[in-house]
Design a protein around this motif. Structure first.
Motif, PDB file in Angstrom:
ATOM      1  N   LYS A 117       0.891  -0.488  -2.686  1.00 40.74           N
ATOM      2  CA  LYS A 117       2.089   0.339  -2.497  1.00 40.74           C
ATOM      3  C   LYS A 117       2.026   1.042  -1.137  1.00 40.74           C
ATOM      4  N   TYR A 118       3.210   1.203  -0.532  1.00 41.69           N
ATOM      5  CA  TYR A 118       3.268   1.908   0.749  1.00 41.69           C
ATOM      6  C   TYR A 118       2.767   3.334   0.557  1.00 41.69           C
ATOM      7  N   ASP A 119       1.861   3.763   1.433  1.00 40.78           N
ATOM      8  CA  ASP A 119       1.323   5.123   1.327  1.00 40.78           C
ATOM      9  C   ASP A 119       1.834   6.004   2.472  1.00 40.78           C
ATOM     10  N   SER A 120       1.532   5.618   3.696  1.00 37.74           N
ATOM     11  CA  SER A 120       1.935   6.421   4.863  1.00 37.74           C
ATOM     12  C   SER A 120       1.500   5.700   6.131  1.00 37.74           C
ATOM     13  N   SER A 121       1.887   6.290   7.261  1.00 39.31           N
ATOM     14  CA  SER A 121       1.322   5.847   8.540  1.00 39.31           C
ATOM     15  C   SER A 121       0.052   6.658   8.765  1.00 39.31           C
ATOM     16  N   HIS A 122      -1.007   5.958   9.160  1.00 38.18           N
ATOM     17  CA  HIS A 122      -2.292   6.628   9.352  1.00 38.18           C
ATOM     18  C   HIS A 122      -2.317   7.238  10.755  1.00 38.18           C
ATOM     19  N   MET A 123      -2.008   8.544  10.840  1.00 32.86           N
ATOM     20  CA  MET A 123      -1.847   9.215  12.127  1.00 32.86           C
ATOM     21  C   MET A 123      -3.165   9.836  12.586  1.00 32.86           C
ATOM     22  N   ALA A 124      -4.221   9.054  12.518  1.00 33.33           N
ATOM     23  CA  ALA A 124      -5.554   9.487  12.916  1.00 33.33           C
ATOM     24  C   ALA A 124      -6.378   8.240  13.163  1.00 33.33           C
ATOM     25  N   ILE A 125      -7.643   8.442  13.541  1.00 29.66           N
ATOM     26  CA  ILE A 125      -8.572   7.317  13.600  1.00 29.66           C
ATOM     27  C   ILE A 125      -9.705   7.586  12.608  1.00 29.66           C
ATOM     28  N   ASP A 126     -10.177   6.544  11.943  1.00 24.09           N
ATOM     29  CA  ASP A 126     -11.328   6.639  11.042  1.00 24.09           C
ATOM     30  C   ASP A 126     -12.526   5.984  11.717  1.00 24.09           C
TER      31      ASP A 126
END
Length: 469
Positions: free
Chosen positions: A355-364
């Motif tokens: 399921k769509y969660d979000s845009s990952h606006m960070a780096i892991d």
């Protein structure tokens, strides 16, 4: 008169002239007085008084040395040169002057004649201000030479014959009023300008090169970079205070050095096109982000359903990011907090369990648990707490509305309110909160909008010349 005595007297006077290197100038009255004294000597003693003794008994007028040249090398130091080659220097901004050698003073033509203590980043007028005349004590007076250290602080040497005991005047208001001595008000104004000049040098040091600093700092508007994509950040510099309207919000320009700055976050919703910012143009280019798919346990997925705990944490975060220092807290380039393995780049569209969660606006950045995490730059700990979704988390304020975020740590090494330096260990890598393994979730917040960290690494914002890849 005994010819031998007179001859000896003349030889003594000549020797005295050679020793002093100066010629005495007598008035007609003084010469007449000298002749009268020599003719009226005591005939009984048959010994005439020496010319030296006679000279000492008379009031002989010597021409006063004239101040012919001066230079202030900075707000505190300067030199004066007189017609008899005497040089005087000051180290307190012109309050007092003492004799010195030309070499020590740095007078042109001496070995240290080119010395200056102001450096490259001065507030000197772009076009040198030259005065032919000025008004002092309601009188117009001719100027021999002048020098302005800034638009406000200036010095002027009057032409000979001004009749003033001190022909070197100083102004603290750009030449509107002049003073024959350095008053407390003049010195206070000079100290304020000296401080501004130091701030300008500190501002210039944040740029990539002196040429790029000059280009930005002498422009009315400067955009860094002038081209960006959704998720990026743009630094704006203006030469005057004011505001910038952007994407339906208004951002206050804050003073730094002798410019005014603000960050502009480029939201993911920003449309491609050219946008005017003052007299400059910001080009927004479209950017496509990759997609990431994650599989997590049902228990972990259910964490995002506890909206009350999430809302309580968000209130803490919003409070922490609501206040930022009104200046840049850093003085050098940003660094990457750890050298881990990049598992999720910035901007990826994330699906969790299909399921769509979000845009990952960070780096892991994946790393071994317990790996030390460094502060990306100087700042103040706005929040250090254990939060529901992000686990042990830290927000650092870097000033001007810019914050860095560190999440999922196993341990916190700082507390809210601490001041930290770039490279300080602030925590350890962990897997607390909504996490599938040991890693650091890292990002920047720009006026409460997430920004691409890749733009910051190994640079200062003044060095942004192009959008990151």
């Amino acid at each position: 008169m005994n010819p031998r005595n007179l001859s000896g007297t003349r030889r003594t006077a000549a020797a005295r002239k050679r020793r002093t290197g100066r010629t005495l100038v007598f008035t007609a009255a003084a010469l007449a007085g000298l002749a009268a004294v020599l003719l009226a000597y005591d005939q009984r003693s048959a010994v005439a008084p020496s010319i030296d003794a006679v000279i000492e008994s008379l009031e002989v007028k010597r021409p006063a040395p004239e101040l012919v040249e001066f230079r202030m090398t900075d707000f505190d130091r300067g030199w004066q040169k007189y017609s008899d080659d005497v040089v005087k220097v000051t180290s307190d901004g012109g309050i007092t002057w003492t004799e010195a050698s030309p070499e020590a003073a740095g007078v042109p033509g001496s070995p240290d004649g080119s010395r200056s203590g102001r450096g490259e980043w001065t507030l000197a007028p772009v076009s040198e201000k030259r005065l032919d005349s000025l008004v002092y004590d309601r009188k117009a007076m001719a100027v021999k030479m002048s020098q302005f250290l800034t638009e406000k602080i200036g010095w002027a040497l009057l032409e000979g014959g001004s009749g003033l005991p001190n022909p070197l005047l100083v102004t603290a208001d750009g030449g509107e009023t002049w003073h024959a001595e350095v008053t407390a008000e003049v010195r206070s104004a000079a100290e304020a300008e000296k401080k501004r000049e130091a701030q300008a040098a500190a501002e210039a040091a944040l740029y990539e090169s002196p040429d790029k600093a000059r280009l930005a700092m002498r422009s009315v508007w400067a955009l860094m970079p002038s081209q960006a994509s959704p998720g990026d950040t743009v630094l704006v510099r203006h030469d005057k205070p004011g505001e910038v309207s952007w994407q339906g919000k208004t951002y206050l320009l804050q003073p730094y050095g002798f410019g005014y700055y603000t960050y502009l976050p480029i939201p993911m919703s920003a449309k491609p096109g050219d946008y005017p910012i003052g007299d400059a143009l910001l080009a927004i280019k479209a950017k496509k982000f990759d997609t990431q798919y994650l599989q997590v346990s049902q228990q972990m997925e259910s964490m995002k359903q506890d909206t009350n705990r999430i809302a309580a944490d968000q209130k803490k975060i919003d409070t922490a990011r609501s206040k930022s220092e009104p200046e840049f807290l850093f003085s050098s380039a940003f660094i990457q907090p750890i050298q881990g393995i990049l598992t999720t780049p910035y901007g990826h569209t994330r699906y969790v369990n299909g399921k769509y969660d979000s845009s990952h606006m960070a780096i892991d950045l994946a790393a071994k648990e317990g790996t030390p995490i460094k502060a990306t730059n100087d700042g103040i700990v706005a929040l250090a707490d254990s939060l529901y979704l992000t686990g042990n988390s830290i927000y650092l304020d870097h000033g001007m509305g810019l914050f860095s975020q560190y999440a999922h740590m196993s341990e916190l090494r700082v507390k809210t309110g601490d001041r930290v330096k770039k490279g300080d260990i602030i925590g350890l890598v962990g897997t607390t909160g909504f996490s599938t393994g040991p890693h650091l979730h890292f990002t920047f917040w720009v006026h409460n909008v997430q920004g691409n960290p890749n733009l910051f690494f190994d640079k200062t914002p003044m060095q942004w010349t192009a959008a990151p890849k």
